[in-house]
Structures are given as structure tokens and as C-alpha cells.
Write a protein that holds these residues in place. Structure first.
Motif, PDB file in Angstrom:
ATOM      1  N   GLN A  34       0.784  -1.229   0.000  1.00  0.00           N
ATOM      2  CA  GLN A  34       0.000   0.000   0.000  1.00  0.00           C
ATOM      3  C   GLN A  34       0.822   1.289   0.000  1.00  0.00           C
ATOM      4  OE1 GLN A  34      -0.284  -2.466   2.288  1.00  0.00           O
ATOM      5  NE2 GLN A  34      -2.339  -3.338   2.064  1.00  0.00           N
ATOM      6  N   ILE A  35       1.959   1.309   0.667  1.00  0.00           N
ATOM      7  CA  ILE A  35       2.735   2.541   0.780  1.00  0.00           C
ATOM      8  C   ILE A  35       3.394   2.849  -0.558  1.00  0.00           C
ATOM      9  CG2 ILE A  35       4.696   3.644   1.925  1.00  0.00           C
ATOM     10  CD1 ILE A  35       4.080   1.966   4.397  1.00  0.00           C
ATOM     11  N   PRO A  36       3.235   4.071  -1.081  1.00  0.00           N
ATOM     12  CA  PRO A  36       3.879   4.430  -2.360  1.00  0.00           C
ATOM     13  C   PRO A  36       5.400   4.457  -2.237  1.00  0.00           C
ATOM     14  CG  PRO A  36       2.100   5.953  -1.804  1.00  0.00           C
ATOM     15  CD  PRO A  36       2.363   5.135  -0.580  1.00  0.00           C
ATOM     16  N   ALA A  37       6.061   4.578  -3.374  1.00  0.00           N
ATOM     17  CA  ALA A  37       7.521   4.653  -3.397  1.00  0.00           C
ATOM     18  C   ALA A  37       7.998   5.817  -2.546  1.00  0.00           C
ATOM     19  CB  ALA A  37       8.016   4.813  -4.835  1.00  0.00           C
ATOM     20  N   GLY A  89       8.001  -7.619 -15.110  1.00  0.00           N
ATOM     21  CA  GLY A  89       8.882  -6.726 -15.852  1.00  0.00           C
ATOM     22  C   GLY A  89       9.159  -5.442 -15.118  1.00  0.00           C
ATOM     23  N   PRO A  90       9.828  -4.502 -15.788  1.00  0.00           N
ATOM     24  CA  PRO A  90      10.286  -3.279 -15.117  1.00  0.00           C
ATOM     25  C   PRO A  90       9.173  -2.387 -14.597  1.00  0.00           C
ATOM     26  CG  PRO A  90      10.657  -3.166 -17.494  1.00  0.00           C
ATOM     27  CD  PRO A  90      10.298  -4.576 -17.183  1.00  0.00           C
ATOM     28  N   GLN A  91       7.989  -2.434 -15.190  1.00  0.00           N
ATOM     29  CA  GLN A  91       6.907  -1.561 -14.743  1.00  0.00           C
ATOM     30  C   GLN A  91       6.129  -2.138 -13.566  1.00  0.00           C
ATOM     31  OE1 GLN A  91       6.988   1.482 -15.905  1.00  0.00           O
ATOM     32  NE2 GLN A  91       8.691   0.708 -17.147  1.00  0.00           N
ATOM     33  N   ALA A  92       6.662  -3.154 -12.939  1.00  0.00           N
ATOM     34  CA  ALA A  92       6.015  -3.735 -11.766  1.00  0.00           C
ATOM     35  C   ALA A  92       5.916  -2.715 -10.647  1.00  0.00           C
ATOM     36  CB  ALA A  92       6.808  -4.960 -11.299  1.00  0.00           C
ATOM     37  N   GLY A  93       4.965  -2.918  -9.763  1.00  0.00           N
ATOM     38  CA  GLY A  93       4.758  -1.991  -8.658  1.00  0.00           C
ATOM     39  C   GLY A  93       5.908  -2.011  -7.669  1.00  0.00           C
ATOM     40  N   ARG A  98      10.326  -4.283  -3.150  1.00  0.00           N
ATOM     41  CA  ARG A  98      10.486  -4.408  -1.694  1.00  0.00           C
ATOM     42  C   ARG A  98      10.587  -5.860  -1.229  1.00  0.00           C
ATOM     43  NH1 ARG A  98       5.671  -0.065  -0.534  1.00  0.00           N
ATOM     44  NH2 ARG A  98       6.977   1.830  -0.559  1.00  0.00           N
ATOM     45  N   MET A  99      10.163  -6.778  -2.060  1.00  0.00           N
ATOM     46  CA  MET A  99      10.051  -8.154  -1.601  1.00  0.00           C
ATOM     47  C   MET A  99      11.375  -8.742  -1.112  1.00  0.00           C
ATOM     48  SD  MET A  99       7.611 -10.119  -0.864  1.00  0.00           S
ATOM     49  CE  MET A  99       6.372  -9.087  -1.660  1.00  0.00           C
ATOM     50  N   PRO A 100      12.528  -8.474  -1.750  1.00  0.00           N
ATOM     51  CA  PRO A 100      13.777  -8.997  -1.180  1.00  0.00           C
ATOM     52  C   PRO A 100      14.037  -8.515   0.242  1.00  0.00           C
ATOM     53  CG  PRO A 100      14.125  -8.352  -3.457  1.00  0.00           C
ATOM     54  CD  PRO A 100      12.749  -7.865  -3.082  1.00  0.00           C
ATOM     55  N   SER A 101      13.714  -7.248   0.522  1.00  0.00           N
ATOM     56  CA  SER A 101      13.902  -6.737   1.886  1.00  0.00           C
ATOM     57  C   SER A 101      12.977  -7.434   2.867  1.00  0.00           C
ATOM     58  CB  SER A 101      13.657  -5.221   1.922  1.00  0.00           C
ATOM     59  OG  SER A 101      14.645  -4.524   1.197  1.00  0.00           O
ATOM     60  N   LEU A 102      11.721  -7.660   2.466  1.00  0.00           N
ATOM     61  CA  LEU A 102      10.780  -8.347   3.344  1.00  0.00           C
ATOM     62  C   LEU A 102      11.254  -9.771   3.645  1.00  0.00           C
ATOM     63  CD1 LEU A 102       8.055  -8.644   4.812  1.00  0.00           C
ATOM     64  CD2 LEU A 102       7.063  -9.347   2.612  1.00  0.00           C
ATOM     65  N   GLU A 479      12.537  14.984  -6.644  1.00  0.00           N
ATOM     66  CA  GLU A 479      12.735  13.819  -5.801  1.00  0.00           C
ATOM     67  C   GLU A 479      12.712  12.540  -6.646  1.00  0.00           C
ATOM     68  OE1 GLU A 479      13.696  13.863  -2.769  1.00  0.00           O
ATOM     69  OE2 GLU A 479      13.452  16.017  -2.485  1.00  0.00           O
ATOM     70  N   PRO A 480      13.487  11.532  -6.245  1.00  0.00           N
ATOM     71  CA  PRO A 480      13.572  10.294  -7.041  1.00  0.00           C
ATOM     72  C   PRO A 480      12.232   9.591  -7.252  1.00  0.00           C
ATOM     73  CG  PRO A 480      15.348  10.381  -5.446  1.00  0.00           C
ATOM     74  CD  PRO A 480      14.443  11.522  -5.118  1.00  0.00           C
ATOM     75  N   SER A 481      11.301   9.777  -6.332  1.00  0.00           N
ATOM     76  CA  SER A 481       9.998   9.123  -6.500  1.00  0.00           C
ATOM     77  C   SER A 481       9.304   9.587  -7.777  1.00  0.00           C
ATOM     78  CB  SER A 481       9.105   9.399  -5.299  1.00  0.00           C
ATOM     79  OG  SER A 481       8.892  10.796  -5.138  1.00  0.00           O
ATOM     80  N   MET A 482       9.578  10.800  -8.239  1.00  0.00           N
ATOM     81  CA  MET A 482       8.977  11.273  -9.488  1.00  0.00           C
ATOM     82  C   MET A 482       9.416  10.390 -10.658  1.00  0.00           C
ATOM     83  SD  MET A 482       6.900  13.841  -9.124  1.00  0.00           S
ATOM     84  CE  MET A 482       6.853  14.567 -10.770  1.00  0.00           C
ATOM     85  N   VAL A 483      10.665   9.958 -10.636  1.00  0.00           N
ATOM     86  CA  VAL A 483      11.168   9.115 -11.722  1.00  0.00           C
ATOM     87  C   VAL A 483      10.545   7.729 -11.644  1.00  0.00           C
ATOM     88  CG1 VAL A 483      13.229   8.213 -12.858  1.00  0.00           C
ATOM     89  CG2 VAL A 483      13.320  10.418 -11.685  1.00  0.00           C
ATOM     90  N   PHE A 484      10.488   7.151 -10.444  1.00  0.00           N
ATOM     91  CA  PHE A 484       9.925   5.803 -10.330  1.00  0.00           C
ATOM     92  C   PHE A 484       8.440   5.804 -10.673  1.00  0.00           C
ATOM     93  CE2 PHE A 484       7.929   2.222  -8.242  1.00  0.00           C
ATOM     94  CZ  PHE A 484       8.766   1.180  -8.624  1.00  0.00           C
ATOM     95  N   VAL A 485       7.692   6.813 -10.230  1.00  0.00           N
ATOM     96  CA  VAL A 485       6.249   6.834 -10.441  1.00  0.00           C
ATOM     97  C   VAL A 485       5.898   7.223 -11.871  1.00  0.00           C
ATOM     98  CG1 VAL A 485       4.087   7.974  -9.761  1.00  0.00           C
ATOM     99  CG2 VAL A 485       5.733   7.246  -8.018  1.00  0.00           C
ATOM    100  N   HIS A 486       6.639   8.180 -12.444  1.00  0.00           N
ATOM    101  CA  HIS A 486       6.245   8.741 -13.746  1.00  0.00           C
ATOM    102  C   HIS A 486       7.124   8.291 -14.910  1.00  0.00           C
ATOM    103  CE1 HIS A 486       3.223  11.334 -11.929  1.00  0.00           C
ATOM    104  NE2 HIS A 486       4.092  11.562 -10.962  1.00  0.00           N
ATOM    105  N   GLY A 487       8.120   7.470 -14.645  1.00  0.00           N
ATOM    106  CA  GLY A 487       8.870   6.870 -15.739  1.00  0.00           C
ATOM    107  C   GLY A 487      10.275   7.407 -15.897  1.00  0.00           C
ATOM    108  N   THR A 488      11.134   6.568 -16.462  1.00  0.00           N
ATOM    109  CA  THR A 488      12.550   6.892 -16.596  1.00  0.00           C
ATOM    110  C   THR A 488      12.785   8.121 -17.455  1.00  0.00           C
ATOM    111  OG1 THR A 488      13.048   4.534 -16.392  1.00  0.00           O
ATOM    112  CG2 THR A 488      14.780   5.920 -17.311  1.00  0.00           C
TER     113      THR A 488
END
Length: 559
Positions: A34-37, A89-93, A98-102, A479-488
Motif C-alpha cells: 500500500q505505501i507508495p515509493a 517486468g520493469p513496470q512492476a509496482g 520491496r520483496m527482497p527486503s521483506l 525527488e527520485p519518487s517522481m522518476v519511479f512513479v512517472h517513468g525513466t
């Protein structure tokens, strides 16, 4: 009927393992989906991992076009693999990154429980696992797509192997003897840790080895580590990628990773994260919560039983780690995370059989002081959902009231636990904390829209875009979240850069302009003879910088 499976001495039963793992999942998973990037490190790691999938380049590490040569490649590989396997693929949520950290955090809990059970029995193992699962620091790192949970999992595995080598000198292993507790396992996990975050693992295990040899006035441990084959195994893990990145980019990676990311943090506070000695000891009271309720007892047990090789090893693990990171100028709460599994083991040993150590005198006073602090921290943590909502929006919601209500129940459970230090009371406390974490991380935190600016901009930008793939540029909010949310392909720029892109592509371009850049942007629009319209505004708190921001989304009027 199937016969009972015999248990190894001091091993956890299947039912006890189930209890520990259920609590770990219940405490650590809420909010993953649920928590955004989050800014900044998580978005940087996830975006760099995404770009590996987009480009097919699994050697170089980049954030957009900028080399990201501050950490080795291990975390990026794991995140990219997770996104590919779980998200297609790369556009995954963000949750797939986060799954490796969990999984690493759940592994930390399991290894902590296993080690404590080996040292003090099943009750100690269950208690230590629960303490590690509930710790705030574990929860934060489990929910964040970066290196630290993975690093601590590697360190803990290496330390378990090192403990076996150090405390059983009468059992000759050979390099590959003793399974996962052999010298080969130690060097294997050392190599994995190097590939995740460089020589931090070397620092932790190295100071443990040095402290052990000095305290025991014995260098036998050094001989039993089998240095030549061990270093060769570590190099076999690390060297292929180091050679590949050096051939690709030259010495730049090693210069940046060692010169800035490591040595640059020793003498001065890097990235405005300087703090005086004592910082980590103070933050321990918060980030180890609710395990701080057992901290005094664990310390008392460590001191009174320091003659035991097992306890001595834990001390050699904890104390040098804290001393080194207290001495380093750059400080962040997670730096001492590698020592917390050993603290959880001490807490489990204390709860399982050492509570009599605080029956009187200084032990009782210390326990009362730490207990009072644990209650105060519980009150502060309980207030966070309502306080955050009021601070950010001026209102409260049923979800925030419910979360704080459960938090107050946790305060009561904490007081009851302190009155009766038992595993049963700890399990009751764990249930309350897990419900609180579920409401706070999965419901309240994602609803704090003013924190998640990149997400809030999505519908506004979607309305503004007149082309399917038109260029998007930001001016003042990078902020980096802009790149992750809106694309490279998003351009992080200023008013001048935004004007250049609008002028070059007036039909499709969209500009996201922060208030501090707005006057320059609008003046430039007039100078270029363009006409723009505001498609919407978003305001919020840039928590990375600690300041309020207001953003307007513009597009060119072409008719």
C-alpha cells in the motif's frame, strides 16, 4: 499415525516455528503493497533496478543517465529479479522491489530465533524471534527497497557460522565441515555481504573477531578461519562483477564507492547526517522498541554471564559495532542494525531464564528505568497515527482513531508485560503490536496524501497530457519518487529546462512547476510568446527536505 519427529536439543518445535513466523509476517508485511515509493533511497534503488530490466544491462548501475556507483550490485540484482518474477517486468509496482527486503527481514527473525534457541532453549528462541520481528528498525527496513535488511541477513548468517567456529575449538571442522556453520559458510556469506553493501560486513565481523581474540588472549580463531581458501571463496563471489564494472566504466565505481560512500562518511557527516557520539545509543531506545523493555535485563545477563563463551561472543558482536559507529561522523539509525539480532538473543535468554537477575539492587533500578522509557515510547508510537493526520491535514479519520486506540491498548499490554516478564505476556504484546502495525502501515500511512506527492500528481498529469507519450518535465521538485512513479524519461530540471522542453514540443509536453520556480517559469513563457494553462495543483510536505511545497501542472494552449 505418523510418529513424532524427534527434535534436536534446544530446537524449536514446528508449532513454535509457526508462532514466530506468523508474528513476523503479521508485523512486517502490512504496508508493503500500500505505501507508495518513498524518497529518497528507496526510489533510487528501485528505479536503478528497474533500469537494469529496461536496458538489459545487469553490470552498470544508473539512475536515469547518472551513474549510481555508491553501492555494489547485489541488491539491484535481487530487486530486478523480484520485479521480473513477481511483476512481469520493469513496470512492476514498488511492492515487487520491496520483496527482497521483506524476505530478508523474515530471514533475520528466523535466524535470530534459531540462534537463541541453540544458546538457551526453545523459550529463548521464540522470545528472541518475536523481539526481532516487532522491532521498529526491522519493520522499517522490511518495508523499504534498499540494502539494509539484506545486509543484516548476510551478517547474521556469517556471525552464526563465526560463533560456531569461535566457541567450539575442540571440534575440527575443516574448511567445508559443519554444514552452514563451517568456515566455508562464513566466507560465503561474507562475500554475499560485500556484494550487497561493500565492506560494512567486514567491519562488523572483523571487529567481532578482533574483540574475541583480544578478550580471550588467544589467536586460535584466526587459524580456524582458513584464510587462504576463505578469501578465495569471497573473491569468487565478488570479483566477477567488480571486474565487469571496472572494464565497463573504469575505476570510477571503486573511487566513488570507497572514496565517497565509505571513507567520506568516517571523518565528516555525509549528506547532512552528522551527529555526536551517543546518537546510536539514544536511538536504540526507539528503534528497538518494544524490545527496549528487555534491554536492561539482557545487559545484566550479558555482564553476569560474560564468562560463558556464547555470551562473550554476543558481547564481542554488539559492543565493537556500537563503538565503531558511534565514532564515525555520519550517523543514521540503521547503521547499528547489524548488532540488533545479538541484542534480541540476549533479550530472549533473559526472558527465558534470567529474570531473577533484576530481583534487587541496580538490576531492578535499571529495569524500571528502561521499562518506564518503553512505556513512554509506546505512548509516543501510539500517538503517531492521529498526530500525523492532524499535522498534515488538520483532521482525523476513523482509521487514525482506530490505530491510535489500538496503540493505547499496546501501552496497557506493555505495562502488563513489564509487571510479569513472561513469554505468554510477550505473545499478547506481539498480537497488539501487529494489529497496530497493520492499521498504521497498511491504512493510515498510505492515506497521508500530502506525503506522497509523486502519486498525487498522477491524475493531474494524466488530465494534462494531450499525447500518449508526451515529454514530462519538472521544475523545482526533483525527488527520485517522481522518476519511479512517472517513468525513466521524465526530465528533472528547473524553470529554464522546462521552458526549453515546452518550446520544443508545445503540443505534447507537460511541465510540473514548484512554487519557487513559478515566477521564472511564467516570465519565460511570456518571453517566448507561449500561452499555458494550469491543469491542477498539488500541495504537500517534501519530507526529504522538511518543507512545504506547492506544485502546478501546466501545458501549452495550442489553439
Amino acid at each position: 499415525m505418523m510418529p513424532d519427529v524427534p527434535q534436536a536439543p534446544n530446537a524449536l518445535s514446528p508449532r513454535q516455528w509457526l508462532l514466530v513466523l506468523v508474528i513476523a509476517v503479521a508485523a512486517l508485511m502490512p504496508g508493503i503493497f500500500q505505501i507508495p515509493a518513498m524518497d529518497r533511497d528507496e526510489a533510487r534503488y528501485a528505479q536503478a533496478s528497474r533500469q537494469m530490466l529496461e536496458s538489459g544491462d545487469l553490470v552498470d548501475i544508473r539512475f536515469q543517465d547518472v551513474p549510481r556507483h555508491v553501492k555494489p550490485v547485489g541488491t539491484y540484482w535481487l530487486q530486478a529479479a523480484s520485479a521480473q518474477i513477481l511483476g512481469g517486468g520493469p513496470q512492476a509496482g514498488i511492492w515487487t522491489y520491496r520483496m527482497p527486503s521483506l524476505l530478508a527481514a523474515i530471514g533475520i527473525v528466523a535466524m535470530t530465533a534459531w540462534l537463541a534457541a541453540r544458546l538457551g532453549g526453545a523459550t529463548a528462541g521464540v522470545a528472541a524471534g518475536i523481539v526481532m520481528a516487532l522491532a521498529l528498525i526491522t519493520g522499517v527496513e522490511a518495508r523499504t527497497a534498499k540494502t539494509d535488511a539484506l545486509l543484516v541477513a548476510a551478517i547474521l548468517a556469517a556471525q552464526i557460522a563465526l560463533h560456531r567456529i569461535a566457541t567450539h575449538p575442540d571440534r575440527p571442522d575443516g574448511f567445508f565441515g559443519g554444514g552452514l556453520r563451517s568456515p566455508a559458510a562464513f566466507w560465503l556469506f561474507h562475500g554475499i555481504g560485500l556484494l550487497i553493501k561493500g565492506p560494512i560486513i567486514t567491519l562488523v565481523v572483523g571487529t567481532t573477531i578482533a574483540a574475541w581474540c583480544l578478550w580471550n588472549r588467544d589467536r586460535e580463531l584466526l587459524r580456524r578461519l582458513y584464510w587462504l581458501p576463505g578469501v578465495a571463496l569471497t573473491l569468487a563471489v565478488v570479483a566477477p562483477w567488480v571486474v565487469a564494472i571496472t572494464l565497463k566504466v573504469g575505476p570510477g565505481f571503486l573511487q566513488e564507492a570507497i572514496g565517497h560512500a565509505l571513507l567520506g562518511k568516517v571523518a565528516r557527516g555525509d549528506d547532512s547526517h552528522g551527529a555526536p557520539p551517543g546518537y546510536h545509543s539514544l536511538f536504540f531506545l526507539l528503534v528497538f522498541w518494544p524490545g527496549t523493555a528487555l534491554a536492561a535485563g539482557g545487559a545484566m545477563l550479558a555482564w553476569t554471564r560474560r564468562i560463558s563463551p556464547d555470551i562473550r561472543f554476543l558481547i564481542c558482536w554488539i559492543v565493537p559495532t556500537f563503538v565503531v559507529f558511534e565514532a564515525v561522523a555520519t550517523k543514521l539509525p540503521h547503521y547499528t542494525f547489524p548488532a540488533y539480532p545479538a541484542m534480541a538473543v540476549l533479550a530472549g535468554l533473559f526472558l527465558a531464564g534470567g529474570t531473577g537477575l533484576i530481583a534487587g539492587g541496580k538490576g531492578r533500578i535499571a529495569q524500571r528505568v528502561l521499562g518506564a522509557i518503553a512505556v513512554l515510547v509506546s505512548l509516543a508510537v501510539a500517538a503517531v497515527p492521529v498526530a500525523a493526520k492532524i499535522h498534515l491535514t488538520g483532521t482525523v479519520t476513523p482509521a487514525t482513531i482506530a490505530a491510535t486506540g489500538v496503540g493505547l491498548v499496546v501501552v496497557v499490554l506493555m505495562i502488563r508485560f513489564l509487571a510479569e516478564l513472561s513469554l505468554a505476556r510477550l505473545v499478547q504484546l506481539a498480537v497488539g503490536v501487529c494489529v497496530f502495525y497493520g492499521l498504521t502501515f497498511a491504512v493510515v500511512a498510505p492515506s497521508l496524501d500530502r506525503l506522497w506527492i509523486a502519486r498525487s500528481l498522477q491524475p493531474v498529469i494524466a488530465r494534462a497530457g494531450s499525447c500518449e507519450t508526451g515529454p514530462l518535465v519538472t521544475a523545482g521538485f526533483s525527488e527520485p519518487s517522481m522518476v519511479f512513479v512517472h517513468g525513466t524519461d521524465i526530465r528533472l530540471s528547473d524553470a529554464t529546462g522546462a521552458l526549453d522542453i515546452l518550446a520544443a514540443n508545445p503540443i505534447c509536453a507537460v511541465a510540473v512547476v514548484e512554487r519557487r520556480q513559478r515566477d521564472d517559469f511564467l516570465a519565460g513563457v511570456d518571453a517566448l510568446g507561449l500561452k499555458v494553462e494550469a491543469m491542477g495543483e498539488v500541495s504537500g510536505l517534501n519530507y526529504s527536505r522538511g518543507r512545504e511545497i506547492d506544485i502546478t501542472v501546466y501545458r501549452v494552449v495550442t489553439q
